[in-house]
Design a protein around this motif. Sequence first.
Motif: not given
Length: 66
Positions: A50-51, A46-47, A53-54
């Motif tokens: 998110r990275r 999950a982390r 996507q950023k």
Amino acid sequence: MNENQIEGIIGIGLTLGILVLLTLPSLLGHLRDRRIDRQIREAQEARDGRRDQKSSSRSTVPSTAT
């Protein structure tokens, strides 16, 4: 069933009961470790998601400020 057979069955039952009592904590610990490992892996995925996507949402256009 005679007396010797009954004693044998009781002995086997007690032996299996002791075996279960001795192995149960180890089995429960193993299952707990697998659950924790799965939770850690899911959190890392999950982390990392998110990275990604950023980084993809950031502008790649260079700044022209003077």
